[in-house]
Design a protein around this motif. Structure first.
Motif, mmCIF file in Angstrom:
data_model
loop_
_atom_site.group_PDB
_atom_site.id
_atom_site.type_symbol
_atom_site.label_atom_id
_atom_site.label_comp_id
_atom_site.label_asym_id
_atom_site.label_seq_id
_atom_site.Cartn_x
_atom_site.Cartn_y
_atom_site.Cartn_z
ATOM 1 N N LYS A 83 36.836 58.520 50.977
ATOM 2 C CA LYS A 83 37.704 57.437 51.420
ATOM 3 C C LYS A 83 38.122 56.584 50.230
ATOM 4 O O LYS A 83 37.281 56.010 49.533
ATOM 5 N N VAL A 84 39.426 56.497 50.007
ATOM 6 C CA VAL A 84 39.951 55.683 48.908
ATOM 7 C C VAL A 84 39.728 54.197 49.196
ATOM 8 O O VAL A 84 39.791 53.369 48.279
ATOM 9 N N THR A 85 39.425 53.854 50.437
ATOM 10 C CA THR A 85 39.190 52.450 50.796
ATOM 11 C C THR A 85 38.062 51.846 49.977
ATOM 12 O O THR A 85 38.147 50.693 49.539
ATOM 13 N N ASN A 86 36.985 52.624 49.753
ATOM 14 C CA ASN A 86 35.866 52.107 48.960
ATOM 15 C C ASN A 86 36.296 51.809 47.526
ATOM 16 O O ASN A 86 35.884 50.808 46.935
ATOM 17 N N LEU A 87 37.117 52.680 46.955
ATOM 18 C CA LEU A 87 37.630 52.431 45.604
ATOM 19 C C LEU A 87 38.491 51.176 45.573
ATOM 20 O O LEU A 87 38.368 50.343 44.659
ATOM 21 N N LEU A 88 39.362 51.006 46.571
ATOM 22 C CA LEU A 88 40.227 49.832 46.641
ATOM 23 C C LEU A 88 39.408 48.554 46.790
ATOM 24 O O LEU A 88 39.667 47.546 46.112
ATOM 25 N N LEU A 89 38.389 48.581 47.647
ATOM 26 C CA LEU A 89 37.537 47.397 47.833
ATOM 27 C C LEU A 89 36.776 47.062 46.552
ATOM 28 O O LEU A 89 36.591 45.891 46.218
ATOM 29 N N GLY A 90 36.327 48.105 45.841
ATOM 30 C CA GLY A 90 35.634 47.868 44.585
ATOM 31 C C GLY A 90 36.533 47.209 43.556
ATOM 32 O O GLY A 90 36.124 46.261 42.858
#
Length: 227
Positions: free
Chosen positions: A196-203
């Motif tokens: 999930k790219v969401t985790n990268l974005l949140l980081g």
């Protein structure tokens, strides 16, 4: 304002708890079904004197698919069909996920690396959750703009990015091994939904917020020195 922030933080915690709970539920369900299927296959193997069913169960692979470009829009998206029980007619469709029995050769070093990365993902997620809770507690105490929260936000961002990279590498290695043993005419094998790219974005957002806090604190310290 603090009440509104507490409500938003509580919603975030609930969403994170729901996400982790759903993942654990399906993981446990998959393990339970796998053990049950293995026991059934072993029982049938003992009764029938063959190991075919046991091999089929042990080689089960979850496959994510993406339709290939075949030149025509209809053939590109709808390469298969399925029966609609409401009308009794077959309708066009395309698969996105499959469970297939395919023997995949995985080198020993990749198994060790995947286990290590899985452990790192678990540690990173737990640590990130602890840091987020500490930030929420600090906010409730009206102790927001300090260097402790800057360090916490930086660590939170790094942990989220590390977790994303570990999942990506592990799934990519598994995908490369699967492509060596399995292929479909009308589909390309793709990375699973667990990446999930969401985790990268949140980081990245967490790192940006940390730097904004740091700039504000430095400006405040410079103003205090001038005064």
């Amino acid at each position: 304002m603090k009440r509104r922030l507490n409500i938003l933080c509580a919603i975030v915690l609930l969403v994170m708890g729901w996400s982790v709970g759903v993942s654990l539920y399906y993981m446990g369900l998959g393990m339970t079904k796998g053990v049950q299927m293995g026991m059934d296959a072993a029982r049938e193997m003992m009764e029938e004197g063959n190991s075919v069913k046991l091999d089929e169960v042990s080689n089960m692979q979850a496959v994510s698919l993406f339709p290939k470009f075949l030149g025509e829009w209809e053939r590109e998206l709808f390469t298969d069909s399925i029966r609609n029980e409401k009308t009794g007619r077959y309708v066009p469709m395309a698969y996105s996920n499959l469970m297939v029995s395919v023997p995949v050769e995985t080198p020993a070093w990749q198994k060790v690396a995947s286990s290590v990365m899985g452990f790192l993902v678990l540690v990173a997620n737990v640590w990130a959750l602890v840091l987020f809770i500490r930030i929420v507690v600090s906010v409730n105490r009206s102790d927001i703009f300090n260097w402790r929260n800057v360090r916490r936000l930086r660590r939170l961002g790094i942990l989220l990015i590390v977790g994303f990279v570990c999942v990506l590498l592990s799934e990519y290695m598994a995908l490369c091994n699967l492509r060596e043993a399995f292929a479909l005419e009308a589909y390309d094998l793709a990375l699973p939904d667990s990446v999930k790219v969401t985790n990268l974005l949140l980081g990245l957002i967490s790192l940006i917020v940390a730097e904004v806090f740091a700039i504000g604190l430095k400006m405040k310290e410079e103003q205090d020195l001038t005064i």
